[in-house]
Each structure stands twice: as structure tokens, then as C-alpha cells.
Design an enzyme around this catalytic site. Structure first.
Site, PDB file in Angstrom:
ATOM      1  N   SER A  44       0.820  -1.213   0.000  1.00  0.00           N
ATOM      2  CA  SER A  44       0.000   0.000   0.000  1.00  0.00           C
ATOM      3  C   SER A  44       0.848   1.254   0.000  1.00  0.00           C
ATOM      4  O   SER A  44       0.339   2.338  -0.249  1.00  0.00           O
ATOM      5  CB  SER A  44      -0.943  -0.004   1.192  1.00  0.00           C
ATOM      6  N   HIS A  70      -2.843  -3.263  -6.233  1.00  0.00           N
ATOM      7  CA  HIS A  70      -3.267  -2.808  -4.901  1.00  0.00           C
ATOM      8  C   HIS A  70      -4.784  -2.878  -4.747  1.00  0.00           C
ATOM      9  O   HIS A  70      -5.509  -2.140  -5.408  1.00  0.00           O
ATOM     10  CB  HIS A  70      -2.753  -1.371  -4.662  1.00  0.00           C
ATOM     11  N   GLU A  86      -5.695  -0.765  -8.001  1.00  0.00           N
ATOM     12  CA  GLU A  86      -4.686   0.066  -8.659  1.00  0.00           C
ATOM     13  C   GLU A  86      -3.652  -0.874  -9.282  1.00  0.00           C
ATOM     14  O   GLU A  86      -3.093  -1.726  -8.586  1.00  0.00           O
ATOM     15  CB  GLU A  86      -4.006   0.988  -7.641  1.00  0.00           C
ATOM     16  N   ASN A 104      -3.975   6.163  -1.654  1.00  0.00           N
ATOM     17  CA  ASN A 104      -3.372   6.445  -0.354  1.00  0.00           C
ATOM     18  C   ASN A 104      -2.655   7.786  -0.311  1.00  0.00           C
ATOM     19  O   ASN A 104      -2.494   8.377   0.754  1.00  0.00           O
ATOM     20  CB  ASN A 104      -2.433   5.304   0.063  1.00  0.00           C
TER      21      ASN A 104
END
Ligand code: CAA
Length: 294
Positions: free
Chosen positions: A121, A142, A154, A192
């Protein structure tokens, strides 16, 4: 290698790995999931079984479909069992050295075509690609928690990823029923990079006494239509996980917005990780979560 990915390997059967194994099997793929020992295997199997039980209860799948999905997952402890996979997705601890040790072993074991994907992440995929001989076949993949529910994946390429490996992985994400987006290999990718500073800012608001945990959560839920307020989300993701991600992102960018606030550090020191330990910004021991004084 011709055709789509069919043989999936998942390294790690924790919160994310179990979800990835479940949706891969649900998409009809042949799945091998590896954990480090028998008790970790049993915990991982339990996670998948309870997630499928929930789906049966909600009548999303039949009991027969549940059995078919489970029959497509083989649980193993030996890393050698991942040797014949088309793709291996690692979802182990967020520690570069440990991830690279695993990829190093897999690099020796797997055929040259096998794609290595990381569910990291916040680490950079390049740091894993650089440590193996098949840098062109290393990608980021991800997923989001809860994996069976969240539509996004992702798909991350490094400067060394081949078009073919990237496209195969992108198609694989689609075959899992997800909606993939492409992201450059920068720490935090797309989501993120935005989400982590937002959660850290909520904690800073709390430190400054701007409002209570409940009111900040209600503010973002009711004012912005978020499914969860930031503190419910922190407890859901895990405060230990957010702390680790923030440390990695701060190390990467050296920008204050990624620096973990002292309160988060104290919460982690006290084991208040959130839902997984039964206490975080809320106490989960009763019927309803109750905010905890900090
Ligand atoms: N497995 C399978 N299905 C699940 C599930 C799980 N673990 N949790 C919830 N669901 C399903 C439920 O069955 C339900 O489905 P239906 O509506 O079809 O019946 C649906 O999801 C909604 O669940 P609930 O009614 O129980 O609860 P809810 O409405 O509060 O939704 C939630 C729960 C989906 C988690 C929702 O609150 C949500 O979307 N929260 C935000 C989650 C989020 O932001 N995730 C990203 C975290 S960041 C991350 O993962 C990246 C990182 O690197 C840190």
C-alpha cells in the site's frame, strides 16, 4: 504465455490475502494460497469461510457455489507450491526486506513467465523489481479493504515493467470483476496519496481539540457522504497499518503532511489498533462502538 491468467498464487492469507484468494476462486481461477505455518493457514481459511458464509446468508451465492469456490483454493505452507503459477500476488507484512526475501525465493522457483505482483500500500514497486532478475514482470496490484466489496484495484507499473506484463495484469484485475486504474509507481499510488493525509489530518484535528471523534466522523459522513468517518476508517484499516504507511510515505516524500501525528504513535504503542484488537478510537466490546477518551 498464451491466454489469460488462470493459475493464481497468493502469498499471505491475512485480511487482504484472504480476500484476494476468495475473489480469484470466485472468478473461477485455480488458487494456491501460502501462509507461513499451519495455524496461519487455519486462520486464513477461517477468514475466507466466514466471508463466504456471509455471502450465502445474504443470498449472494448458494451453498453449492460456496463449496465450489472453496474447492478451488489450495492452502499450503511450502513456498515451492507457488512455482507453477501464472501470477503470484504477495500480501504479506509491509516490510521491504521480508517481501524481497520472498520474491528472491520465488525468482529461483517460478518459471520465467510468472508475473510477480505486490499488494503493497505504500512501498515502491521498483524496490521489489530491482531485487529480482525478472524486473520486467513485476507490477503493483493494490486492492482495497474489504476486498470482496471494493471495486477498485490500482495496477502499478514501474519504469521496467513490460507492456505485456502490465496488460496481462490489468486484464486479470478485470477478470476478477474489479475496475482497475493505472498508477505510476510512487509511494501511495493514487488513493493512499490522498487518503492517508486525510486520516492523519483528522487525528491532528482531534489533537487540537477541534471536535470529538464522534463529531468529526459525523461531519465527514453526513457532510460529504463518506460511508465511514475518518476515525471509523482508521479503526477499520488498522491504526498500526496507517502508522506504518505514514512512516513509509514520510520517509519517501519528507513532507509534513505524511508524518504520523504523536497521538497515532501512542495509540499503536498501547495496542489500540482498531477493530482487530477490539479497541482503537472506538471500543468494540459492546453491541455498538463507543468512542474512547484519548
Ligand atoms: N466481505 C464481504 N462483503 C462485505 C464485507 C466483507 N468483509 N463487509 C461488507 N460487505 C458487504 C455486505 O454484505 C453488504 O452487501 P449488500 O449491500 O449487497 O448486502 C455491503 O458490503 C454493505 O455492508 P454492511 O451493510 O454490512 O455495512 P456498511 O453499509 O457499513 O458497509 C463497508 C461496509 C462496505 C465496509 C462500507 O462502510 C465502506 O465502503 N467503507 C469504506 C471502506 C474503505 O474506505 N475502504 C478502503 C480502505 S483503504 C484501503 O484499503 C487501502 C489501504 O492501502 C490502506
Amino acid at each position: 504465455m498464451k491466454g489469460g491468467i488462470q493459475k493464481v498464487g497468493v502469498a499471505g492469507c491475512g485480511l487482504m490475502g484472504s480476500g484476494i484468494a476468495e475473489i480469484s476462486a470466485k472468478a473461477g481461477m485455480d488458487v494456491v494460497v501460502r501462509e507461513i505455518d499451519a495455524s496461519a493457514v487455519e486462520a486464513g481459511r477461517g477468514r475466507i469461510e466466514s466471508s463466504l458464509a456471509r455471502a450465502v446468508k445474504k443470498e449472494k451465492i448458494t451453498a453449492e457455489e460456496r463449496d465450489t469456490i472453496l474447492s478451488k483454493i489450495r492452502f499450503v505452507t511450502a513456498v515451492e507450491e507457488l512455482a507453477d503459477r501464472d501470477i503470484v500476488i504477495e500480501a504479506i507484512i509491509e516490510d521491504l526486506e521480508i517481501k524481497n526475501e520472498l520474491f528472491g525465493k520465488l525468482d529461483d522457483l517460478c518459471g520465467p513467465e510468472t508475473i510477480f505482483a505486490t499488494n503493497t500500500s505504500s512501498l515502491t514497486v521498483t524496490d521489489m523489481a530491482a531485487a529480482v532478475d525478472r524486473s520486467d514482470r513485476v507490477v503493483g496490484l493494490h486492492f482495497f479493504n474489504p476486498v470482496p466489496v471494493m471495486k477498485l484495484v490500482e495496477v502499478v507499473r514501474t519504469i521496467a515493467t513490460s507492456d505485456e506484463a502490465f496488460e496481462r495484469t490489468f486484464e486479470f484485475a478485470r477478470a476478477l470483476g474489479k475496475e482497475p486504474i493505472t498508477a505510476k509507481d510512487n509511494s501511495g499510488f493514487v488513493v493512499n496519496l490522498l487518503l492517508v493525509p486525510y486520516m492523519l489530518d483528522a487525528i491532528r484535528q482531534l489533537e487540537r481539540g477541534v471536535a470529538s471523534v464522534e463529531d468529526i466522523d459525523a461531519g465527514m459522513k453526513l457532510g460529504c457522504g463518506h460511508p465511514m468517518g475518518p476515525f471509523t476508517l482508521c479503526d477499520f484499516v488498522g491504526n498500526d497499518t496507517t502508522y506504518r504507511i505514514a512512516e513509509i510515505m514520510y520517509d519517501e516524500y519528507r513532507e509534513e503532511r505524511y508524518a504520523p501525528p504523536p497521538l497515532l504513535k501512542r495509540m499503536v504503542a498501547m495496542g489500540r489498533y482498531g477493530r482487530k484488537t477490539g479497541i482503537g478510537f472506538y471500543d468494540y466490546s459492546g453491541d455498538q462502538p463507543v468512542p474512547v477518551a484519548v
